[in-house]
Write a protein that holds these residues in place. Structure first.
Motif, short mmCIF file in Angstrom:
data_model
loop_
_atom_site.label_atom_id
_atom_site.label_comp_id
_atom_site.label_asym_id
_atom_site.label_seq_id
_atom_site.Cartn_x
_atom_site.Cartn_y
_atom_site.Cartn_z
N PRO A 161 -14.66 12.49 19.91
CA PRO A 161 -14.42 13.88 20.31
C PRO A 161 -15.69 14.72 20.29
CG PRO A 161 -12.69 13.11 18.82
CD PRO A 161 -13.74 12.04 18.85
N GLU A 162 -16.57 14.41 19.32
CA GLU A 162 -17.82 15.17 19.23
C GLU A 162 -18.69 14.94 20.46
OE1 GLU A 162 -15.84 15.07 15.55
OE2 GLU A 162 -16.51 13.35 16.77
N ALA A 163 -18.71 13.70 20.95
CA ALA A 163 -19.50 13.39 22.14
C ALA A 163 -18.96 14.12 23.37
CB ALA A 163 -19.51 11.89 22.38
N ILE A 164 -17.63 14.21 23.46
CA ILE A 164 -17.02 14.93 24.58
C ILE A 164 -17.38 16.41 24.51
CG2 ILE A 164 -14.82 15.65 25.59
CD1 ILE A 164 -13.68 12.94 24.78
N LYS A 165 -17.28 16.99 23.32
CA LYS A 165 -17.61 18.42 23.18
C LYS A 165 -19.09 18.67 23.46
CE LYS A 165 -13.94 19.70 19.93
NZ LYS A 165 -13.62 20.25 18.59
N ILE A 180 -13.56 28.07 23.25
CA ILE A 180 -12.52 27.83 24.26
C ILE A 180 -11.97 26.41 24.18
CG2 ILE A 180 -12.16 27.67 26.76
CD1 ILE A 180 -14.07 30.03 27.05
N VAL A 181 -12.84 25.46 23.79
CA VAL A 181 -12.41 24.07 23.67
C VAL A 181 -11.73 23.89 22.32
CG1 VAL A 181 -13.14 21.65 23.65
CG2 VAL A 181 -14.32 23.31 25.13
N ARG A 182 -10.44 23.71 22.33
CA ARG A 182 -9.67 23.61 21.09
C ARG A 182 -9.58 22.19 20.55
NH1 ARG A 182 -7.34 28.65 20.10
NH2 ARG A 182 -8.88 30.06 20.99
N SER A 183 -9.55 21.19 21.46
CA SER A 183 -9.49 19.80 20.99
C SER A 183 -10.00 18.88 22.08
CB SER A 183 -8.06 19.42 20.60
OG SER A 183 -7.21 19.42 21.73
N ALA A 184 -10.43 17.68 21.66
CA ALA A 184 -10.91 16.67 22.60
C ALA A 184 -10.57 15.30 22.04
CB ALA A 184 -12.41 16.81 22.83
N ALA A 185 -10.22 14.38 22.92
CA ALA A 185 -9.89 13.03 22.49
C ALA A 185 -10.21 12.05 23.61
CB ALA A 185 -8.41 12.93 22.11
N PHE A 186 -10.36 10.76 23.23
CA PHE A 186 -10.66 9.72 24.21
C PHE A 186 -9.78 8.51 23.91
CE2 PHE A 186 -13.10 7.69 27.41
CZ PHE A 186 -13.31 6.38 27.02
#
Length: 365
Positions: free
Chosen positions: A3-7, A27-33
């Protein structure tokens, strides 16, 4: 893919029309792969139906540039603003287009790690130098100075202002001197009244100075911050997107070590450093001999350690102190002096660097 890499990748996406990225605005609340699919959740507060669609397209394009990502799922939660102008804590970028600072082209923090380095004196003289340069270019009255040093508001004394600001509707009208529009806690309290406040009250005051002051159209708003990395700094970053920060230090390690921490704080919240200014750099005696009373090279070393540059070295001369005590900045009273020339040169460098990036009123967030 984390998720850190996506952000980190999404930091390339700027909010539409502004220079700040969607990650730093919260604005980015969450990220997943998962299995080649990047899933991102965004949260916006806006009335503009075009903004979510534009952001979705840009986020998708940004993520698809990563070879590991085969598909994207972008979830956007949109809520309408609750009021015409934001109040209270939290992420205050929403609705800023309706606030009093919407016509401010560039906002620059003047900061220091510790007190006693002459930050407010520097801010006042820099503001006057910028005002003169812009007036000479046919743009008078385009500089503002917001004194956010809540506990020790010395700007009114140094720039020669006193009394109370006028009120127009629910907006304070900034006072003006030497072509600079000024707002300070010093205008709102008695000289003998100490400010004994906790963090939330400081944050509220900083927010009101941005949102409830009729600044008008400004090319540059300088914001004189209190020393340190506490509530006032964080509140300001939440309230108005800064185009940059200038760190003020003296040459000795006792000041530069803490100034470096202040610079790291701005970098951590994605505020670019315009540069470092070294104050009280040297003293020239009547015989013309230069003396490094507080050591040498500290400002340059601080700038190098933070990946920025040294903007200039301000000499330690009585005229600067005398001008501050009398409310007559040396830039105004002695424009041909060495000190005035240094402030003018620093101001020109700042304007040049700001011209290379767009102005940034706060977006919806």
């Amino acid at each position: 893919m984390t998720p850190e890499a996506i952000k980190e990748q999404l930091k390339q996406v700027k909010y539409p029309g502004f220079s700040r990225d969607i990650v730093s605005f919260g604005i980015v609340r969450s990220a997943a792969f998962v299995d080649g699919t990047a899933k991102v959740s965004l949260a916006l507060t806006t009335n503009d139906p075009k903004t979510p669609l534009q952001l979705k397209r840009e986020v998708e394009a940004c993520l698809q540039a990563m070879p590991e990502i085969k598909e994207t799922v972008i979830d956007i939660a949109v809520s309408a603003p609750k009021a015409p102008a934001p109040t209270g804590g939290g992420n205050l970028a929403g609705n800023a287009a309706n606030s009093a600072h919407a016509k401010i082209k560039h906002a620059v923090a003047i900061a220091s790690g510790k007190g006693g380095v002459g930050k407010s004196t520097f801010a006042v003289n820099l503001a006057c130098a910028l005002a003169k340069s812009l007036a000479d270019a046919g743009r008078p009255g385009r500089v503002g100075l917001m004194d956010c040093d809540i506990y020790g508001p010395s700007v009114p004394l140094m720039i020669g202002l006193s009394g109370r600001p006028n009120i127009e509707g629910d907006l304070l009208i900034p006072m003006e001197a030497h072509g600079v529009k000024v707002m300070s806690m010093g205008f709102l309290i008695d000289d003998n009244t100490p400010v004994v406040w906790r963090g939330p009250m400081i944050m509220k005051t900083v927010q009101q100075f941005v949102q409830n002051v009729k600044w008008g159209e400004l090319d540059v708003l300088l914001i004189d911050l209190p020393p340190g990395t506490g509530d006032a700094q964080l509140s300001l970053v939440q309230t108005i997107p800064l185009d940059g920060a200038v760190l003020v230090t003296t040459p000795q390690p006792a000041a530069t070590n803490i100034a470096r921490k202040g610079g790291l704080m701005f970098q951590k919240v994605n505020v670019p450093l315009i540069g470092v200014a070294e104050n009280m750099s040297y003293f020239v005696d009547p015989a013309g001999q230069k003396h490094a009373l507080f050591g040498e090279g500290g400002g340059e070393l601080t700038a190098e350690s933070l990946g920025t540059s040294l903007l200039g070295q301000v000499p330690l001369i009585p005229e600067i102190r005398e001008g501050g005590d009398a409310g007559k900045p040396v830039v105004v009273t002695q424009p041909a002096s060495v000190a005035a020339e240094v402030f003018t040169q620093i101001g020109a460098t700042i304007l040049d660097r700001l011209a290379k990036k767009p102005g940034t009123p706060a977006p919806d967030a």
